[in-house]
Motif scaffolding. Structure first.
Motif, PDB file in Angstrom:
ATOM      1  N   ALA A   6       8.910   2.868  -8.755  1.00 49.01           N
ATOM      2  CA  ALA A   6       8.962   1.207  -8.243  1.00 49.01           C
ATOM      3  C   ALA A   6       8.741   0.777  -6.577  1.00 49.01           C
ATOM      4  O   ALA A   6       8.173   0.087  -6.545  1.00 49.01           O
ATOM      5  CB  ALA A   6       9.036   0.855  -9.536  1.00 49.01           C
ATOM      6  N   PRO A   7       9.822   1.287  -5.855  1.00 47.59           N
ATOM      7  CA  PRO A   7       9.861   0.527  -4.463  1.00 47.59           C
ATOM      8  C   PRO A   7       8.497   0.618  -4.260  1.00 47.59           C
ATOM      9  O   PRO A   7       8.555   0.936  -2.839  1.00 47.59           O
ATOM     10  CB  PRO A   7      11.325   1.311  -4.181  1.00 47.59           C
ATOM     11  N   LEU A   8       7.818   2.738  -3.889  1.00 43.96           N
ATOM     12  CA  LEU A   8       6.695   2.792  -3.666  1.00 43.96           C
ATOM     13  C   LEU A   8       6.084   1.552  -3.440  1.00 43.96           C
ATOM     14  O   LEU A   8       4.593   1.383  -3.092  1.00 43.96           O
ATOM     15  CB  LEU A   8       6.180   4.533  -3.807  1.00 43.96           C
ATOM     16  N   ILE A   9       5.066   1.469  -5.581  1.00 44.73           N
ATOM     17  CA  ILE A   9       4.424   1.054  -5.649  1.00 44.73           C
ATOM     18  C   ILE A   9       5.094  -0.832  -4.780  1.00 44.73           C
ATOM     19  O   ILE A   9       4.151  -1.517  -4.494  1.00 44.73           O
ATOM     20  CB  ILE A   9       4.342   0.893  -6.803  1.00 44.73           C
ATOM     21  N   LEU A  10       6.153  -1.489  -4.715  1.00 39.18           N
ATOM     22  CA  LEU A  10       6.167  -2.639  -4.565  1.00 39.18           C
ATOM     23  C   LEU A  10       5.707  -2.365  -3.108  1.00 39.18           C
ATOM     24  O   LEU A  10       5.013  -3.681  -1.915  1.00 39.18           O
ATOM     25  CB  LEU A  10       7.638  -3.248  -4.750  1.00 39.18           C
ATOM     26  N   ALA A  11       5.672  -2.336  -2.379  1.00 40.76           N
ATOM     27  CA  ALA A  11       5.805  -1.505  -0.686  1.00 40.76           C
ATOM     28  C   ALA A  11       4.342  -1.295   0.072  1.00 40.76           C
ATOM     29  O   ALA A  11       3.695  -2.186   0.801  1.00 40.76           O
ATOM     30  CB  ALA A  11       6.359  -0.493   0.148  1.00 40.76           C
ATOM     31  N   LEU A  12       3.842  -0.561  -1.141  1.00 39.53           N
ATOM     32  CA  LEU A  12       2.255  -0.391  -0.993  1.00 39.53           C
ATOM     33  C   LEU A  12       1.238  -1.336  -1.553  1.00 39.53           C
ATOM     34  O   LEU A  12       0.280  -2.678  -1.052  1.00 39.53           O
ATOM     35  CB  LEU A  12       1.872   0.755  -1.972  1.00 39.53           C
ATOM     36  N   LEU A  14       2.836  -4.994  -0.819  1.00 35.76           N
ATOM     37  CA  LEU A  14       2.724  -6.131  -0.114  1.00 35.76           C
ATOM     38  C   LEU A  14       1.922  -5.474   1.157  1.00 35.76           C
ATOM     39  O   LEU A  14       1.719  -6.804   1.813  1.00 35.76           O
ATOM     40  CB  LEU A  14       4.547  -5.722   0.853  1.00 35.76           C
ATOM     41  N   ALA A  15       2.091  -4.350   1.162  1.00 38.92           N
ATOM     42  CA  ALA A  15       1.243  -3.398   2.711  1.00 38.92           C
ATOM     43  C   ALA A  15      -0.860  -3.911   2.908  1.00 38.92           C
ATOM     44  O   ALA A  15      -0.551  -4.620   3.525  1.00 38.92           O
ATOM     45  CB  ALA A  15       1.146  -1.643   3.117  1.00 38.92           C
ATOM     46  N   VAL A  16      -0.949  -3.967   0.360  1.00 35.82           N
ATOM     47  CA  VAL A  16      -2.123  -4.061   0.863  1.00 35.82           C
ATOM     48  C   VAL A  16      -2.270  -6.308   0.937  1.00 35.82           C
ATOM     49  O   VAL A  16      -3.356  -6.561   2.187  1.00 35.82           O
ATOM     50  CB  VAL A  16      -2.343  -3.919  -0.851  1.00 35.82           C
ATOM     51  N   CYS A  18      -0.017  -7.674   3.595  1.00 36.08           N
ATOM     52  CA  CYS A  18      -0.174  -8.167   4.773  1.00 36.08           C
ATOM     53  C   CYS A  18      -1.756  -7.805   5.215  1.00 36.08           C
ATOM     54  O   CYS A  18      -1.985  -8.131   6.744  1.00 36.08           O
ATOM     55  CB  CYS A  18       1.117  -7.175   5.356  1.00 36.08           C
ATOM     56  N   CYS A  19      -2.354  -6.094   5.227  1.00 43.69           N
ATOM     57  CA  CYS A  19      -3.330  -5.941   5.875  1.00 43.69           C
ATOM     58  C   CYS A  19      -4.582  -7.426   5.385  1.00 43.69           C
ATOM     59  O   CYS A  19      -5.448  -6.720   6.435  1.00 43.69           O
ATOM     60  CB  CYS A  19      -3.639  -4.283   5.666  1.00 43.69           C
ATOM     61  N   CYS A  20      -4.986  -7.458   3.957  1.00 41.24           N
ATOM     62  CA  CYS A  20      -6.123  -7.939   3.347  1.00 41.24           C
ATOM     63  C   CYS A  20      -6.073  -9.733   3.505  1.00 41.24           C
ATOM     64  O   CYS A  20      -6.626 -10.303   2.974  1.00 41.24           O
ATOM     65  CB  CYS A  20      -6.216  -7.707   2.556  1.00 41.24           C
ATOM     66  N   GLU A  21      -4.730 -10.024   4.537  1.00 39.98           N
ATOM     67  CA  GLU A  21      -5.112 -11.266   5.045  1.00 39.98           C
ATOM     68  C   GLU A  21      -5.758 -11.663   5.898  1.00 39.98           C
ATOM     69  O   GLU A  21      -6.322 -11.015   6.491  1.00 39.98           O
ATOM     70  CB  GLU A  21      -3.182 -11.923   5.790  1.00 39.98           C
TER      71      GLU A  21
END
Length: 100
Positions: A6-12, A14-16, A18-21
């Motif tokens: 669950a934390p790993l999916i949440l972190a991924l 958020l990363a997506v 941030c990168c795709c903004e």
């Protein structure tokens, strides 16, 4: 295992995000025609041809050799063009147009 997933999916996720903004400075949509145009002087400097230096080069720029004329004649006649790819230009030209 589930506690790490669950934390790993949440972190991924958020990363997506941030990168795709989108970049706020970049214009939206396709560029306008005015932004693509360049001045004539700049375009001519970029595409300028090299000048011919000798009389020999001037002559062959305007007049084709007999072999080049024969090749163009064979290329313009489709059966000769197809046969030239199979058996070669001289034999194909000789077959369709006679001795050169």
């Amino acid at each position: 295992m589930r506690s790490l997933l669950a934390p790993l999916i949440l972190a991924l996720a958020l990363a997506v995000l941030c990168c795709c903004e989108k970049d706020s400075k970049a214009p939206s949509g396709s560029p306008s025609a005015d932004s693509i145009k360049i001045k004539k002087e700049v375009a001519n400097a970029f595409v300028r041809r090299q000048k011919r230096s000798s009389v020999y080069e001037w002559y062959f720029e305007y007049y084709k050799s007999p072999m080049e004329q024969m090749r163009e004649r064979c290329e313009n006649y489709q059966p000769c063009d197809i046969l030239s790819e199979q058996i070669g230009f001289p034999m194909a030209y000789n077959y369709y147009f006679g001795r050169y």
